[in-house]
Scaffold this active site. Structure first.
Site, PDB file in Angstrom:
ATOM      1  N   ASN A 179      -4.660   8.438   4.297  1.00 47.06           N
ATOM      2  CA  ASN A 179      -4.338   7.703   5.528  1.00 47.06           C
ATOM      3  C   ASN A 179      -2.864   7.900   5.847  1.00 47.06           C
ATOM      4  O   ASN A 179      -2.007   7.644   5.005  1.00 47.06           O
ATOM      5  CB  ASN A 179      -4.611   6.203   5.343  1.00 47.06           C
ATOM      6  CG  ASN A 179      -4.603   5.454   6.671  1.00 47.06           C
ATOM      7  OD1 ASN A 179      -5.394   5.771   7.552  1.00 47.06           O
ATOM      8  ND2 ASN A 179      -3.711   4.502   6.820  1.00 47.06           N
ATOM      9  N   GLU A 180      -2.602   8.391   7.026  1.00 45.98           N
ATOM     10  CA  GLU A 180      -1.228   8.471   7.523  1.00 45.98           C
ATOM     11  C   GLU A 180      -0.262   8.969   6.446  1.00 45.98           C
ATOM     12  O   GLU A 180       0.693   8.280   6.074  1.00 45.98           O
ATOM     13  CB  GLU A 180      -0.780   7.121   8.074  1.00 45.98           C
ATOM     14  CG  GLU A 180      -1.610   6.685   9.272  1.00 45.98           C
ATOM     15  CD  GLU A 180      -1.065   5.443   9.968  1.00 45.98           C
ATOM     16  OE1 GLU A 180      -0.343   4.664   9.338  1.00 45.98           O
ATOM     17  OE2 GLU A 180      -1.390   5.257  11.163  1.00 45.98           O
ATOM     18  N   CYS A 196       8.733  14.800  -8.917  1.00 43.79           N
ATOM     19  CA  CYS A 196       9.053  15.477  -7.655  1.00 43.79           C
ATOM     20  C   CYS A 196      10.157  16.503  -7.884  1.00 43.79           C
ATOM     21  O   CYS A 196      10.125  17.595  -7.314  1.00 43.79           O
ATOM     22  CB  CYS A 196       9.458  14.458  -6.592  1.00 43.79           C
ATOM     23  SG  CYS A 196       8.070  13.429  -6.064  1.00 43.79           S
ATOM     24  N   CYS A 219       3.368   8.504  -5.863  1.00 42.67           N
ATOM     25  CA  CYS A 219       4.195   9.708  -5.859  1.00 42.67           C
ATOM     26  C   CYS A 219       3.250  10.885  -5.665  1.00 42.67           C
ATOM     27  O   CYS A 219       2.335  11.070  -6.464  1.00 42.67           O
ATOM     28  CB  CYS A 219       4.922   9.836  -7.192  1.00 42.67           C
ATOM     29  SG  CYS A 219       5.485  11.527  -7.486  1.00 42.67           S
ATOM     30  N   ARG A 267       0.865  -1.177   0.000  1.00 39.43           N
ATOM     31  CA  ARG A 267       0.000   0.000   0.000  1.00 39.43           C
ATOM     32  C   ARG A 267       0.906   1.233   0.000  1.00 39.43           C
ATOM     33  O   ARG A 267       2.119   1.108   0.060  1.00 39.43           O
ATOM     34  CB  ARG A 267      -0.930  -0.013   1.216  1.00 39.43           C
ATOM     35  CG  ARG A 267      -0.228   0.188   2.536  1.00 39.43           C
ATOM     36  CD  ARG A 267      -1.223   0.191   3.701  1.00 39.43           C
ATOM     37  NE  ARG A 267      -0.597   0.682   4.912  1.00 39.43           N
ATOM     38  CZ  ARG A 267      -1.148   0.598   6.128  1.00 39.43           C
ATOM     39  NH1 ARG A 267      -2.333   0.035   6.282  1.00 39.43           N
ATOM     40  NH2 ARG A 267      -0.523   1.071   7.183  1.00 39.43           N
ATOM     41  N   GLU A 279      -7.172   5.774  15.638  1.00 41.16           N
ATOM     42  CA  GLU A 279      -6.776   4.363  15.622  1.00 41.16           C
ATOM     43  C   GLU A 279      -5.918   4.046  16.831  1.00 41.16           C
ATOM     44  O   GLU A 279      -4.990   4.791  17.165  1.00 41.16           O
ATOM     45  CB  GLU A 279      -5.889   4.048  14.402  1.00 41.16           C
ATOM     46  CG  GLU A 279      -6.568   4.002  13.081  1.00 41.16           C
ATOM     47  CD  GLU A 279      -5.570   3.626  11.981  1.00 41.16           C
ATOM     48  OE1 GLU A 279      -4.557   2.959  12.269  1.00 41.16           O
ATOM     49  OE2 GLU A 279      -5.795   4.032  10.833  1.00 41.16           O
ATOM     50  N   GLU A 289      -2.190  -7.853   7.555  1.00 39.93           N
ATOM     51  CA  GLU A 289      -2.510  -7.545   8.950  1.00 39.93           C
ATOM     52  C   GLU A 289      -3.373  -8.621   9.605  1.00 39.93           C
ATOM     53  O   GLU A 289      -4.092  -8.346  10.563  1.00 39.93           O
ATOM     54  CB  GLU A 289      -3.160  -6.164   9.021  1.00 39.93           C
ATOM     55  CG  GLU A 289      -2.147  -5.123   8.590  1.00 39.93           C
ATOM     56  CD  GLU A 289      -2.624  -3.698   8.660  1.00 39.93           C
ATOM     57  OE1 GLU A 289      -1.857  -2.846   9.157  1.00 39.93           O
ATOM     58  OE2 GLU A 289      -3.747  -3.426   8.198  1.00 39.93           O
ATOM     59  N   CYS A 311      11.354  11.167  -7.546  1.00 36.42           N
ATOM     60  CA  CYS A 311      11.316  10.964  -9.002  1.00 36.42           C
ATOM     61  C   CYS A 311      11.420  12.289  -9.762  1.00 36.42           C
ATOM     62  O   CYS A 311      11.547  13.353  -9.175  1.00 36.42           O
ATOM     63  CB  CYS A 311      10.039  10.218  -9.378  1.00 36.42           C
ATOM     64  SG  CYS A 311       8.570  11.276  -9.367  1.00 36.42           S
ATOM     65  N   HIS A 339      -3.103  -8.812  13.347  1.00 37.92           N
ATOM     66  CA  HIS A 339      -3.332  -7.575  14.108  1.00 37.92           C
ATOM     67  C   HIS A 339      -4.560  -7.714  15.003  1.00 37.92           C
ATOM     68  O   HIS A 339      -5.532  -8.361  14.636  1.00 37.92           O
ATOM     69  CB  HIS A 339      -3.539  -6.416  13.125  1.00 37.92           C
ATOM     70  CG  HIS A 339      -3.289  -5.067  13.714  1.00 37.92           C
ATOM     71  ND1 HIS A 339      -4.201  -4.429  14.522  1.00 37.92           N
ATOM     72  CD2 HIS A 339      -2.226  -4.233  13.617  1.00 37.92           C
ATOM     73  CE1 HIS A 339      -3.711  -3.255  14.888  1.00 37.92           C
ATOM     74  NE2 HIS A 339      -2.513  -3.113  14.363  1.00 37.92           N
ATOM     75  N   CYS A 384       8.981  10.572  -2.184  1.00 39.68           N
ATOM     76  CA  CYS A 384       9.367  10.090  -3.511  1.00 39.68           C
ATOM     77  C   CYS A 384      10.477  11.008  -4.021  1.00 39.68           C
ATOM     78  O   CYS A 384      10.566  12.163  -3.606  1.00 39.68           O
ATOM     79  CB  CYS A 384       8.142  10.136  -4.416  1.00 39.68           C
ATOM     80  SG  CYS A 384       8.474   9.693  -6.134  1.00 39.68           S
TER      81      CYS A 384
HETATM   82  C1  GLA Z   1      -1.957   2.254  10.693  1.00 34.06           C
HETATM   83  C2  GLA Z   1      -2.930   2.257   9.554  1.00 34.06           C
HETATM   84  C3  GLA Z   1      -3.936   1.161   9.629  1.00 34.06           C
HETATM   85  C4  GLA Z   1      -3.300  -0.126  10.077  1.00 34.06           C
HETATM   86  C5  GLA Z   1      -2.627   0.105  11.388  1.00 34.06           C
HETATM   87  C6  GLA Z   1      -2.032  -1.145  11.966  1.00 34.06           C
HETATM   88  O1  GLA Z   1      -2.319   3.034  11.745  1.00 34.06           O
HETATM   89  O2  GLA Z   1      -3.572   3.493   9.370  1.00 34.06           O
HETATM   90  O3  GLA Z   1      -4.508   1.009   8.346  1.00 34.06           O
HETATM   91  O4  GLA Z   1      -2.385  -0.557   9.138  1.00 34.06           O
HETATM   92  O5  GLA Z   1      -1.591   1.010  11.201  1.00 34.06           O
HETATM   93  O6  GLA Z   1      -1.386  -0.911  13.182  1.00 34.06           O
HETATM   94 ZN    ZN Z   2       7.744  11.487  -7.252  1.00 34.10          ZN
END
Ligand code: GLA
Ligand code: ZN
Length: 629
Positions: free
Chosen positions: A152-153, A163, A118, A114, A306, A354, A160, A357, A158
Site C-alpha cells: 500500500n502506497e 539499507c 525496512c 503502520r 482510493e 482514521e 539502517c 475519515h 530507512c
Molecule cells: C491512504 C491509505 C489508506 C487510508 C487513506 C486515508 O490513501 O492507502 O489506507 O489511510 O490514505 O486518506
Molecule cells: Zn533499513
C-alpha cells in the site's frame, strides 16, 4: 499479460477499501446487502489484515477471509485482494527489531502505527513473502478475485545497516568501483574520499550540508529497494495464477517512487488521490494527477483506487465534500481514463487513527446524505456503457523527469523551495483551463505523436533525453522549455560553458547565470507586460528572436522569452495570465485545439473515446455527450 480489462470485463468498477476484520461477522451480511444496493462491484480487501491473517509467525487464520470472499462472491462483488505487507504486525518488530525502519537520525520507528518496515531487512522481506505466498496459494483461483493489490502506497525510507549494505551493492552496480563512486560523488570536495566500501553510508544525520549526489543516489536507491519488495510479491502472486492483473496504489505526484520505473512493473496503474475540498485549485490538481496516471500506464486505462467520499481525516481542516462533489471528481477521473472509482473506505471505522475519515457508509449509517450520493454515483457509473477500455488522446506532451525533480529539490540549489511540481503546474494549468488535454512523457521518449511538447524543467540532462528532444525538433515539433534546464548530468555534475547544455543551439539561447528573485520582475514584450516571480536567468540570444524582455533592476534588458523557429525558451516564471497568453499563441501555431472551444470558465471538457465529458466545477453538474466528429 493480464490488464485492467481482465478485471473490469467491460464495466466500470465501483467500490472501496473493505476492512471486515474491524467488524463482527454480523455486520458482513449487511455490508454485502448495502454494497449491492449501491451498485458496488469491487472491494479492496486485506490491505491492513496481516495480524488478522497471521496472528503469530507459525499460524494462519484464513477462515474469516474465506467466509468474507465467499459472501462477496455470492453477492456478485469482485475483490481486489491486497497483500497486507504495508503494516507488519507487532510480532515482527518485536522479534526482529531490525525490521523497524531507522530515520536519518538513527532512531527506530516503532510499531503502533503502520508502514513500520525496512525494505531491506531480510526478516521483513522473508515474512512478507511468506504471507504473500500463503495468500496466493489460497486465493489465486478464488472466483471473486479480480486483481492483486500489492502492499500500500510504497514510500517508506530507512537508513539502517541493512539499507547501508544494499546501498553499497546498488552503488557498485551504478558506479563500478570506488574510484567510480568517488568521481561520481565528487568526493574531492570537503575531503570526502572513500577508501573502502564499508565507509560508505546512507545519508544520515551530519554536521553540515551533505553530499548532494549521495543524497540523490539514496533517493534513487530507496525507490529501487521498495520496487524490489513490490516485484517480489508480484512474482509470488503471478506464479500462483498468471491471469490475474497486479497493481499497487500510487499517490498523485510522489517524488519518492519513480513512477516511470514502477509503472513498467505493473499490469496497470492505480491512484490514491485526496484533493482538498477547500482548495480552489483542487479540480486542476485532480486532473493533473489523473493525466499522470494515464501517462504512466502508457495511455491505457487506470484505476482510481482510493478517494474519500467525504473528509480526509489527516488534514488539519478535514472538511467533507459538499453534495455532488464526489460524483463530479469521480466523473473527472473516468473522463481522464479511469476504468473504475473506488474509495477509502467502505464503512467508517469506529476506532483507530482514521475514525474521523469519510466513508461510503458513514458513522450515521445508510440513512445519510453520503450513502445516498454513493448510490447515485453507482448508478451513474453503471449507466456509462461502453466507456471502460476506451482511451483519451492528447496532442500535448509535458516532460516529467524524475531525476530532475529530485535534483532541483536538493538542498542548496540556487532557490530553496524550487518546486518541480509547481513548475509542471505552471505549464499544465493554462492548458487545463483552456480544455487542452495533456499527457506526461518521460525525457527520452518518442515524442513524435505530439503536436507540442512542453519541458517546464529539465535540470538534469542525459544523452538519451537530448536525442529525444533533438529528434522531435528535427521532425518539425514545437517545443517550449522553462528555466534551470540543462544544468547538470545525472551525477549532479554541473555543465560548464553555458546552459541549457546540449540544447543551446536548438533554442538559440545561452544562459550564463541563474537569478533567483526576491521581488517580482517586470517583463514586457509581445504578450503584454507581466510580472515574473521566483526565478530568472541571465540569458543571451544566440540566434533566437527575443519575445519578452526584463525591465528594470539588474536584469534590465535581458531576454526572458525567446523563440528560435518552433523552439521557445522561457528564462523565468511568468505570471499565470502571461503563461496563458504565451501558451495560447504556441498552441495556435502548433495546431493544438481545445476539446471544445469557448466553454464558460469553470467548465472542464475531456474527450474519452466517442464521448465528451462536461464537468462544471461551479454548479457541480456533469454531462456526458457524444463527441463531435
Ligand atoms: C491512504 C491509505 C489508506 C487510508 C487513506 C486515508 O490513501 O492507502 O489506507 O489511510 O490514505 O486518506
Ligand atoms: Zn533499513
Amino acid at each position: 499479460m493480464p490488464a485492467l480489462d481482465d478485471a473490469t470485463r467491460g464495466r466500470l468498477l465501483f467500490g472501496g477499501d473493505y476492512n471486515p476484520e474491524q467488524w463482527p461477522a454480523s455486520v458482513w451480511d449487511d455490508d454485502v446487502r448495502l454494497m449491492r444496493a449501491a451498485g458496488v462491484n469491487l472491494v479492496t480487501v486485506g490491505v491492513f489484515a496481516w495480524a488478522a491473517l497471521q496472528p503469530d509467525p507459525g499460524r494462519f487464520t484464513f477462515e474469516w477471509l474465506d467466509d468474507v470472499l465467499d459472501r462477496l462472491h455470492a453477492g456478485g462483488i469482485g475483490v481486489a485482494l491486497a497483500t497486507p505487507t504495508a503494516s507488519p504486525p507487532p510480532w515482527l518488530g518485536h522479534r526482529h527489531p531490525d525490521t523497524l525502519p531507522q530515520g536519518p537520525d538513527g532512531v527506530r520507528r516503532l510499531y503502533g502505527s503502520r508502514n513500520q518496515y525496512c525494505p531491506c531487512a531480510p526478516a521483513y522481506r522473508r515474512a512478507a513473502l511468506v504471507v504473500t505466498e500463503a495468500l496466493a496459494a489460497r486465493y489465486a483461483r478464488h472466483p471473486a478475485l479480480r486483481m492483486w493489490h500489492i502492499g500500500n502506497e510504497y514510500g517508506t525510507a530507512c537508513h539502517c545497516e541493512h539499507c547501508a549494505r544494499r546501498f553499497r551493492g546498488w552503488l557498485a552496480r551504478r558506479h563500478g568501483d570506488l574510484d567510480g563512486l568517488n568521481a561520481a560523488w565528487g568526493t574531492a570536495v570537503w575531503s570526502q574520499r572513500y577508501g573502502s566500501w564499508e565507509e560508505v553510508l546512507p545519508p544520515r544525520r551530519m554536521q553540515y550540508i551533505g553530499n548532494p549526489t549521495q543524497e540523490l543516489d539514496y533517493q534513487r536507491f530507496v525507490s529501487d529497494a521498495l520496487l524490489e519488495c513490490f516485484t517480489a510479491e508480484r512474482d509470488a502472486v503471478r506464479a500462483a495464477n498468471p491471469a490475474v492483473p497486479v497493481t499497487t496504489n500510487f499517490m498523485d505526484f510522489y517524488r519518492h517512487t519513480d513512477g516511470w520505473r514502477w509503472a513498467a512493473e505493473e499490469d496497470f496503474v492505480s491512484l490514491d488521490t485526496y484533493p482538498d475540498p477547500n482548495d480552489p485549485d483542487a479540480a486542476l490538481r485532480g486532473a493533473m494527477s489523473q493525466d499522470l496516471m494515464r501517462s504512466l500506464g502508457g495511455g491505457r486505462p487506470w484505476l482510481l483506487m482510493e478517494q474519500s467520499p467525504g473528509a480526509a481525516s489527516w488534514r488539519p481542516v478535514a472538511t467533507p465534500k459538499r453534495p455532488g462533489l464526489n460524483r463530479l471528481w469521480s466523473m473527472q477521473a473516468v473522463a481522464r481514463g479511469a476504468d473504475g472509482v473506488l474509495h477509502f473506505q467502505w464503512r467508517a471505522s469506529r476506532q483507530g487513527a482514521e475514525r474521523a475519515h469519510g466513508a461510503m457508509v458513514p458513522h450515521a449509517g445508510p440513512d445519510s446524505r453520503v450513502f445516498r450520493e454513493i448510490c447515485e454515483l453507482g448508478s451513474s457509473l453503471a449507466a456509462l456503457d461502453g466507456v471502460a477500455g476506451t482511451s483519451v488522446r492528447a496532442d500535448v506532451g509535458i516532460v516529467l523527469d524524475w531525476d530532475s525533480w529530485r535534483a532541483v529539490e536538493l538542498p542548496h540549489q540556487p532557490l530553496d523551495g524550487f518546486s518541480y511540481v509547481d513548475r509542471l503546474t505552471e505549464y499544465y494549468a493554462p492548458l487545463w483551463r483552456d480544455n487542452v488535454t495533456c499527457d506526461f512523457v518521460r525525457a527520452g521518449a518518442d515524442l513524435s505523436g505530439y503536436r507540442l511538447v512542453l519541458v517546464p524543467n529539465l535540470y538534469q540532462v542525459t544523452p538519451a533525453a537530448l536525442r529525444g528532444l533533438r529528434s522531435y525538433a528535427d521532425g518539425g515539433g514545437t517545443l517550449v522549455m522553462g528555466p534551470f534546464s540543462g544544468v547538470a548530468d545525472p551525477e549532479e555534475r554541473v555543465f560548464t560553458g553555458g546552459w541549457p547544455a546540449g540544447l543551446m543551439d536548438l533554442f538559440g539561447v545561452r544562459v550564463e547565470e541563474h537569478w533567483p528573485l526576491a521581488a517580482a520582475l517586470p517583463v514586457s514584450g509581445e504578450f503584454g507586460d507581466f510580472a515574473a516571480a521566483g526565478f530568472a536567468e541571465w540569458a543571451s540570444s544566440r540566434g533566437a528572436a527575443v519575445v519578452a524582455t526584463a525591465r528594470g533592476g539588474p536584469l534590465d534588458g535581458r531576454p526572458m522569452v525567446l523563440r528560435h523557429g518552433r523552439a521557445w525558451y522561457v528564462a523565468t516564471l511568468p505570471s499565470a495570465p502571461a503563461m496563458r497568453r504565451l501558451l495560447r499563441r504556441v498552441c495556435a501555431e502548433a495546431g493544438v485545439r481545445p476539446v471544445l472551444p469557448d466553454l464558460p470558465p469553470g467548465v472542464e471538457a475531456v474527450r474519452r473515446g466517442d464521448r465528451v465529458f462536461l464537468l462544471d466545477h461551479d454548479s457541480l453538474a456533469v454531462s456526458v455527450v457524444a463527441a463531435p466528429h
